[in-house]
Design an enzyme around this catalytic site. Structure first.
Site, mmCIF file in Angstrom:
data_model
loop_
_atom_site.group_PDB
_atom_site.id
_atom_site.type_symbol
_atom_site.label_atom_id
_atom_site.label_comp_id
_atom_site.label_asym_id
_atom_site.label_seq_id
_atom_site.Cartn_x
_atom_site.Cartn_y
_atom_site.Cartn_z
ATOM 1 N N GLU A 157 1.400 -0.433 -4.865
ATOM 2 C CA GLU A 157 0.555 0.211 -5.000
ATOM 3 C C GLU A 157 1.479 1.765 -5.158
ATOM 4 O OE1 GLU A 157 -3.460 2.688 -3.752
ATOM 5 O OE2 GLU A 157 -1.533 3.071 -2.541
ATOM 6 N N ASP A 208 0.405 -1.467 -0.123
ATOM 7 C CA ASP A 208 0.074 -0.092 -0.229
ATOM 8 C C ASP A 208 0.490 1.095 0.076
ATOM 9 O OD1 ASP A 208 -2.894 1.049 1.149
ATOM 10 O OD2 ASP A 208 -1.717 2.132 2.087
#
Ligand code: GLC
Ligand code: MG
Length: 684
Positions: free
Chosen positions: A376, A306
């Site tokens: 990401e 993330d």
């Protein structure tokens, strides 16, 4: 025949021996004659010619070296022996050569993360098993058949760690516990085991950049526990005075918050309840790697990392340059107001991520246990920054960074735009790497809402026929639409700051059936976000029965992608792009069966003329149209008709390849050729 005594003394004659000149009986009679001579005291010739003397002998067990050499050098022994020797050498060399050739000529096998789409489950919204209105792990377990129906093998589940849910799980209180809302560690272990039994892989969300402000590390850091004192980014500041610098949070306003307990400001690139970890502290790095090991040991198959670009910040803490230098600094409140030169993509970031990768690789050695890593990072027009997350030939990093460019497709829908977005990736991806495509996730509006329901099928068709790994956000396989969320219903912190930035609309409960709560919660009448009112027609159960549905098309294409070599590992070549249509083909050298896609993303129906392409046959038969009544239609290649939002998959047969004549228009990750006679693939 005379025999020397010293030879006789050496041992017993070999009675079984036969040579070309005589037989065993000869040997016996000779031995007898020797005995006779001895017993009668006949004298031997004291020194006959050695050549002759040995020639007179027959071999027998225990013969002296000289005799042995004499016989073994005779052509009748030497030649077969040499033949055998060289035969053994040649066969061994040939086997080694064949093994090396086979290894060298075999193209790399596709790994599991390349073989099927990745499906993203947002666990709050997928399936609620206990009726509290929030989805959970047992709910996911109940729906594993769905992945099999879709031919999905990799499932990424958004965070389910213990969390106060300020950012719905992206604020982690304990990286090694399951939030009770989602279930227990036992539920997790069961889910993982069941998924593995079914050949499914589980990808977890991993959030290295920050923790929740309720995390034990943060509590200890606040009270300056010596070990944890520098676990976060702390700076002196005045509670009522200016912030340490102009940095802003992704959710808006300053990324600094004063902490009463410690009497300093801490950095948070997201919510104030999500303090940024200080990755310049080696203990933080080690603790993070330990957490990765914890889940890998459990058997988790990979991680979606993330918000990685935010992991490091510049230690000098200088102000970031404003996009509009004339804007009054007090109006600089969003990430779009600043060039994020000091808060993202800092030097050292990739070294850190490579350490994470190394942890995964130590678990990847067992056959079939490859651990996957996807990043990401939204880098927008700075595509080269995104590409740096790919591994290089010398250093391993991620298998791929997410490709978010297609998320922009709906905002300028046309064939040329589609090609432009596809080319942003294909034209910048390092050679030989594996592409991937994202058309939806929990942070972006659903296709049906951003592009319109008319384009859902064609966008999914693009996703599933491009080269590389497709990613599908739950619900996109049935064309779910955003829900309307009123101001008072807003749950998402980003929406509380700015209503239009709310991500609630794309997080509504999955629509399984026409039953109560769309089958999401069949126990009570609560759902954490409203179910979309269209659920009676847009749901899995209804669409399964309809061969023209978004779902049936998805499942068909997902299976086709896997079974057709040209689609999952062949060349990808641009053919045509105009205001409406984007057309490309997929082919594999040596394989006659190829695919042409003609996709209309525009606002008008179109007749596409591909007659100038000699590699295509004159007549083209539609294998699958997004408008299923057109399946099986035959078009002249000068007149391929598509309606608005219509996409065609055309299978054709050819011995003429397109890619050799259009090298600038074609891409392949790992080149391979097909040899039909023996049905194998080889490197070519
Ligand atoms: C990622 C997630 C997003 C989350 C943020 C902070 O961008 O996709 O949902 O809010 O990170 O963790
Ligand atoms: Mg950070």
């Amino acid at each position: 025949m005379s025999v020397r005594k010293d030879s006789v003394e050496m041992g017993v004659t070999n009675q079984g021996f036969q040579d070309a000149d005589g037989d065993a009986s000869d040997s016996v009679s000779e031995a007898e004659s020797v005995e006779k001579q001895e017993s009668t005291g006949v004298k031997m010739d004291p020194d006959p010619d050695p050549e002759e003397k040995y020639n007179q002998m027959k071999p027998y067990a225990g013969m002296p070296k000289e005799v042995l050499l004499l016989y073994s050098s005779q052509a009748r022994y030497r030649v077969p022996r040499e033949i055998l020797f060289w035969l053994t050498v040649c066969v061994t060399l040939a086997l080694v050569a064949i093994t090396i050739t086979v290894i060298a000529l075999s193209p790399q096998c596709m790994s599991w993360w390349q073989a099927s789409p990745v499906y993203q489950v947002y666990p709050r919204s997928f399936k609620d098993s206990d009726g509290d209105g929030v989805g959970d792990l047992k709910g996911i377990m109940e729906k594993l058949d769905h992945f099999q129906y879709l031919n999905i093998k990799s499932v990424w589940i958004s965070p389910f760690y213990r969390s106060p849910m300020k950012d719905f799980g992206y604020d982690v209180e304990d990286f090694r516990e399951i939030d009770p809302l989602f279930g227990t560690m036992q539920d997790f272990d069961k889910l993982l085991a069941e998924m593995h039994d079914r050949g499914l892989k589980l990808i977890m969300d991993f959030i290295p950049n920050h923790t929740s402000d309720r995390h034990r590390w943060f509590n200890l850091s606040r009270i300056r526990d010596p070990h944890y004192e520098d676990y976060y980014v702390w700076v002196d500041c005045d509670p009522n005075g200016p912030k340490p610098n102009n940095w802003v949070s992704i959710f808006g306003n300053s990324s600094w918050t004063y902490d009463e307990v410690r009497g300093q400001c801490y950095l948070h690139q997201f919510l104030k309840e999500q303090p940024d970890l200080n990755f310049r502290n080696p203990n933080v790095v080690q603790d993070t790697i330990d957490t990765i090991h914890f889940w890998l040991k459990k058997g988790v198959d990979g991680f979606r990392m993330d918000a990685v670009k935010h992991i490091l910040e510049a230690p000098h803490l200088r102000n970031e340059p404003q996009v509009d230098p004339n804007k009054p600094p007090e109006l600089v409140t969003t990430e779009w107001d600043l060039h994020s030169d000091y808060t993202t993509s800092q030097v050292g970031l990739h070294d850190l991520l490579r350490q994470f990768r190394a942890a995964l690789d130590t678990y990847s050695r067992e056959p079939g246990k490859y651990r996957f890593m996807v990043m990401e990072s939204y880098d927008y027009e700075e595509v080269e920054k995104t590409m740096r997350y790919y591994s290089t030939p010398l250093v391993r990093e991620s298998d791929f960074p997410f490709n978010f460019y297609l998320l922009d497709l709906p905002y300028n829908a046309s064939g040329v735009w589609a090609k432009h977005l596809v080319h942003l990736w294909m034209g910048n991806m390092p050679k030989g790497e594996w592409p991937n495509w994202v058309v939806g996730n929990h942070d972006r509006h659903r296709i049906s809402s951003s592009a319109g329901p008319a384009y859902v099928r064609v966008i999914n068709m693009l996703l599933l026929t491009l080269p590389g790994t497709p990613t599908t956000y739950y619900g996109e396989e049935i064309g779910m639409e955003n829900i309307n969320v009123t101001q008072s219903e807003i749950q998402d912190p980003a929406g509380k700051y700015n209503t239009s930035a709310s991500r609630d609309p794309e997080r509504s409960p999955m629509q399984w059936s026409s039953d109560m709560n769309a089958g999401f919660n069949s126990i009570t009448n609560v759902t954490w976000l409203p179910v979309h009112p269209d659920y009676e027609t847009v749901n899995v159960e209804v669409q399964k029965k309809d061969e023209g549905s978004v779902l049936s098309q998805y499942s068909f294409l997902s299976h086709l992608r896997e079974s057709e070599l040209a689609l999952h590992r062949g060349w990808f070549c641009y053919v045509h792009a105009d205001a409406n249509v984007f057309s490309y083909l997929r082919e594999l050298d040596g394989l006659d069966r190829a695919y042409l896609m003609v996709l209309n993303f525009g606002k008008e129906s179109a007749i596409t003329d591909l007659s100038y392409i000699p590699e295509l046959p004159d007549q083209l038969t539609v294998q699958l149209s997004t408008n299923h009544v057109n399946n099986g239609k035959v078009y002249q290649k000068s007149q391929i008709k598509t309606e608005v939002g219509e996409g065609l998959v055309i299978q054709y047969s050819t011995s003429q390849r397109y890619n050799p004549n259009h090298p600038e228009e074609c891409y392949i990750s790992q080149k391979a050729c097909y040899l039909p006679t023996v049905n194998i693939l080889y490197k070519c």
